[in-house]
Design a protein around this motif. Structure first.
Motif, PDB file in Angstrom:
ATOM      1  N   LEU A 112       0.843  -1.192   0.000  1.00  0.00           N
ATOM      2  CA  LEU A 112       0.000   0.000   0.000  1.00  0.00           C
ATOM      3  C   LEU A 112       0.882   1.246   0.000  1.00  0.00           C
ATOM      4  O   LEU A 112       1.935   1.266   0.631  1.00  0.00           O
ATOM      5  CB  LEU A 112      -0.880   0.017   1.253  1.00  0.00           C
ATOM      6  CG  LEU A 112      -1.834  -1.161   1.471  1.00  0.00           C
ATOM      7  CD1 LEU A 112      -2.469  -1.068   2.853  1.00  0.00           C
ATOM      8  CD2 LEU A 112      -2.894  -1.204   0.389  1.00  0.00           C
ATOM      9  N   SER A 113       0.437   2.285  -0.661  1.00  0.00           N
ATOM     10  CA  SER A 113       1.125   3.582  -0.620  1.00  0.00           C
ATOM     11  C   SER A 113       0.788   4.265   0.715  1.00  0.00           C
ATOM     12  O   SER A 113      -0.115   3.838   1.435  1.00  0.00           O
ATOM     13  CB  SER A 113       0.656   4.459  -1.777  1.00  0.00           C
ATOM     14  OG  SER A 113      -0.712   4.817  -1.578  1.00  0.00           O
ATOM     15  N   ARG A 114       1.481   5.362   1.006  1.00  0.00           N
ATOM     16  CA  ARG A 114       1.189   6.113   2.229  1.00  0.00           C
ATOM     17  C   ARG A 114      -0.270   6.560   2.244  1.00  0.00           C
ATOM     18  O   ARG A 114      -0.956   6.462   3.259  1.00  0.00           O
ATOM     19  CB  ARG A 114       2.130   7.312   2.375  1.00  0.00           C
ATOM     20  CG  ARG A 114       1.915   8.058   3.697  1.00  0.00           C
ATOM     21  CD  ARG A 114       2.756   9.315   3.820  1.00  0.00           C
ATOM     22  NE  ARG A 114       2.787  10.164   2.650  1.00  0.00           N
ATOM     23  CZ  ARG A 114       1.796  10.962   2.258  1.00  0.00           C
ATOM     24  NH1 ARG A 114       0.681  11.023   2.950  1.00  0.00           N
ATOM     25  NH2 ARG A 114       1.913  11.698   1.177  1.00  0.00           N
ATOM     26  N   ALA A 115      -0.756   7.073   1.130  1.00  0.00           N
ATOM     27  CA  ALA A 115      -2.147   7.521   1.047  1.00  0.00           C
ATOM     28  C   ALA A 115      -3.113   6.354   1.255  1.00  0.00           C
ATOM     29  O   ALA A 115      -4.137   6.498   1.940  1.00  0.00           O
ATOM     30  CB  ALA A 115      -2.407   8.191  -0.302  1.00  0.00           C
ATOM     31  N   GLN A 116      -2.785   5.192   0.658  1.00  0.00           N
ATOM     32  CA  GLN A 116      -3.637   4.025   0.843  1.00  0.00           C
ATOM     33  C   GLN A 116      -3.614   3.544   2.293  1.00  0.00           C
ATOM     34  O   GLN A 116      -4.640   3.113   2.821  1.00  0.00           O
ATOM     35  CB  GLN A 116      -3.213   2.889  -0.087  1.00  0.00           C
ATOM     36  CG  GLN A 116      -3.569   3.131  -1.532  1.00  0.00           C
ATOM     37  CD  GLN A 116      -2.978   2.074  -2.451  1.00  0.00           C
ATOM     38  OE1 GLN A 116      -1.809   1.688  -2.310  1.00  0.00           O
ATOM     39  NE2 GLN A 116      -3.779   1.609  -3.391  1.00  0.00           N
ATOM     40  N   VAL A 117      -2.455   3.597   2.943  1.00  0.00           N
ATOM     41  CA  VAL A 117      -2.374   3.203   4.354  1.00  0.00           C
ATOM     42  C   VAL A 117      -3.317   4.083   5.168  1.00  0.00           C
ATOM     43  O   VAL A 117      -4.092   3.586   5.986  1.00  0.00           O
ATOM     44  CB  VAL A 117      -0.923   3.289   4.890  1.00  0.00           C
ATOM     45  CG1 VAL A 117      -0.890   3.212   6.418  1.00  0.00           C
ATOM     46  CG2 VAL A 117      -0.067   2.172   4.291  1.00  0.00           C
ATOM     47  N   ALA A 118      -3.284   5.386   4.948  1.00  0.00           N
ATOM     48  CA  ALA A 118      -4.167   6.302   5.678  1.00  0.00           C
ATOM     49  C   ALA A 118      -5.632   5.938   5.441  1.00  0.00           C
ATOM     50  O   ALA A 118      -6.425   5.862   6.390  1.00  0.00           O
ATOM     51  CB  ALA A 118      -3.891   7.746   5.256  1.00  0.00           C
ATOM     52  N   GLU A 119      -5.991   5.689   4.185  1.00  0.00           N
ATOM     53  CA  GLU A 119      -7.367   5.316   3.857  1.00  0.00           C
ATOM     54  C   GLU A 119      -7.764   4.003   4.512  1.00  0.00           C
ATOM     55  O   GLU A 119      -8.874   3.857   5.028  1.00  0.00           O
ATOM     56  CB  GLU A 119      -7.540   5.209   2.344  1.00  0.00           C
ATOM     57  CG  GLU A 119      -7.472   6.522   1.611  1.00  0.00           C
ATOM     58  CD  GLU A 119      -7.465   6.342   0.093  1.00  0.00           C
ATOM     59  OE1 GLU A 119      -7.828   5.253  -0.398  1.00  0.00           O
ATOM     60  OE2 GLU A 119      -7.092   7.301  -0.603  1.00  0.00           O
ATOM     61  N   VAL A 120      -6.863   3.030   4.508  1.00  0.00           N
ATOM     62  CA  VAL A 120      -7.135   1.724   5.088  1.00  0.00           C
ATOM     63  C   VAL A 120      -7.355   1.833   6.597  1.00  0.00           C
ATOM     64  O   VAL A 120      -8.271   1.219   7.146  1.00  0.00           O
ATOM     65  CB  VAL A 120      -6.005   0.719   4.744  1.00  0.00           C
ATOM     66  CG1 VAL A 120      -6.029  -0.499   5.658  1.00  0.00           C
ATOM     67  CG2 VAL A 120      -6.108   0.302   3.280  1.00  0.00           C
ATOM     68  N   LEU A 121      -6.526   2.623   7.288  1.00  0.00           N
ATOM     69  CA  LEU A 121      -6.669   2.758   8.733  1.00  0.00           C
ATOM     70  C   LEU A 121      -8.040   3.324   9.094  1.00  0.00           C
ATOM     71  O   LEU A 121      -8.695   2.858  10.030  1.00  0.00           O
ATOM     72  CB  LEU A 121      -5.554   3.627   9.313  1.00  0.00           C
ATOM     73  CG  LEU A 121      -4.126   3.123   9.117  1.00  0.00           C
ATOM     74  CD1 LEU A 121      -3.125   4.050   9.802  1.00  0.00           C
ATOM     75  CD2 LEU A 121      -3.942   1.693   9.558  1.00  0.00           C
ATOM     76  N   VAL A 122      -8.490   4.311   8.352  1.00  0.00           N
ATOM     77  CA  VAL A 122      -9.807   4.896   8.601  1.00  0.00           C
ATOM     78  C   VAL A 122     -10.901   3.899   8.225  1.00  0.00           C
ATOM     79  O   VAL A 122     -11.862   3.692   8.975  1.00  0.00           O
ATOM     80  CB  VAL A 122      -9.967   6.226   7.829  1.00  0.00           C
ATOM     81  CG1 VAL A 122     -11.411   6.731   7.873  1.00  0.00           C
ATOM     82  CG2 VAL A 122      -9.017   7.274   8.389  1.00  0.00           C
ATOM     83  N   ASP A 123     -10.760   3.257   7.066  1.00  0.00           N
ATOM     84  CA  ASP A 123     -11.787   2.341   6.586  1.00  0.00           C
ATOM     85  C   ASP A 123     -11.954   1.122   7.497  1.00  0.00           C
ATOM     86  O   ASP A 123     -13.075   0.717   7.802  1.00  0.00           O
ATOM     87  CB  ASP A 123     -11.478   1.878   5.158  1.00  0.00           C
ATOM     88  CG  ASP A 123     -12.570   0.989   4.606  1.00  0.00           C
ATOM     89  OD1 ASP A 123     -13.696   1.500   4.397  1.00  0.00           O
ATOM     90  OD2 ASP A 123     -12.319  -0.222   4.410  1.00  0.00           O
TER      91      ASP A 123
END
Length: 180
Positions: free
Chosen positions: A70-81
């Motif tokens: 995952l990219s940094r942006a995807q990691v952020a999205e995943v943590l919230v999701d």
């Protein structure tokens, strides 16, 4: 013909379902651990479970997104999701190259988390293992938590090691990275 009466247990207002049962079970397990071995050791035990959950959740998201990492942006999205999916209310406060700062208005454990700060190791380890596995490193600080009596949580996920020792910082590394 005899009428079949509804059993009194089926009509009573008993606040019990699988979700409430499992959250109460986790609360009691965490409380028993905290009482018997202390908060630090209880947090350690729950950390092991959190790391395993983080690995599983990370694999699920990478599979669903068809990516190796995952990219940094995807990691952020995943943590919230992932928190949204389990009825937390996490959101991004700040997203920078070296850290993610997340807020939370509702714990997935609900009021069952109150007085059970060891349960916060689930968040630390799930967030830390997902970020580290994909980005190489994570240092997680639980600055404020609902479990400690705050109105919400504030979690900082550092994406680069810091020079200064920070109390309360839990570090996570990608499994193929050897620590010096």
């Amino acid at each position: 013909m005899t009428a079949i009466a509804t059993a009194p247990t089926e009509t009573g207002e008993v606040q019990l379902d699988r979700d409430v049962f499992l959250r109460r079970l986790l609360r009691e397990l965490a409380g028993t651990l905290q009482d018997i071995v202390g908060l630090e050791e209880a947090s350690g035990y729950i950390s092991v479970v959190g790391a395993a959950m983080g690995e599983h959740i990370d694999a699920e998201y990478r599979r669903a997104l068809a990516v190796e990492r995952l990219s940094r942006a995807q990691v952020a999205e995943v943590l919230v999701d992932l928190k949204r999916r389990i009825h937390g209310d996490f959101f991004i406060i700040e997203e920078m190259e070296d850290r993610l700062v997340l807020g939370n208005r509702a714990c997935p454990f609900g009021d069952f988390v109150l007085g059970r700060p060891s349960l916060c190791m689930m968040t630390s380890n799930v967030f830390g293992s997902i970020a580290a596995e994909n980005l190489g490193y994570a240092g997680v600080e639980l600055e404020r938590t609902i479990a400690q009596g705050h109105a919400g949580c504030r979690v900082v996920v550092h994406l680069r090691p810091t020079e200064q020792a920070q109390p309360g910082l839990r570090e996570y590394f990608r499994r193929d990275h050897a620590r010096a």
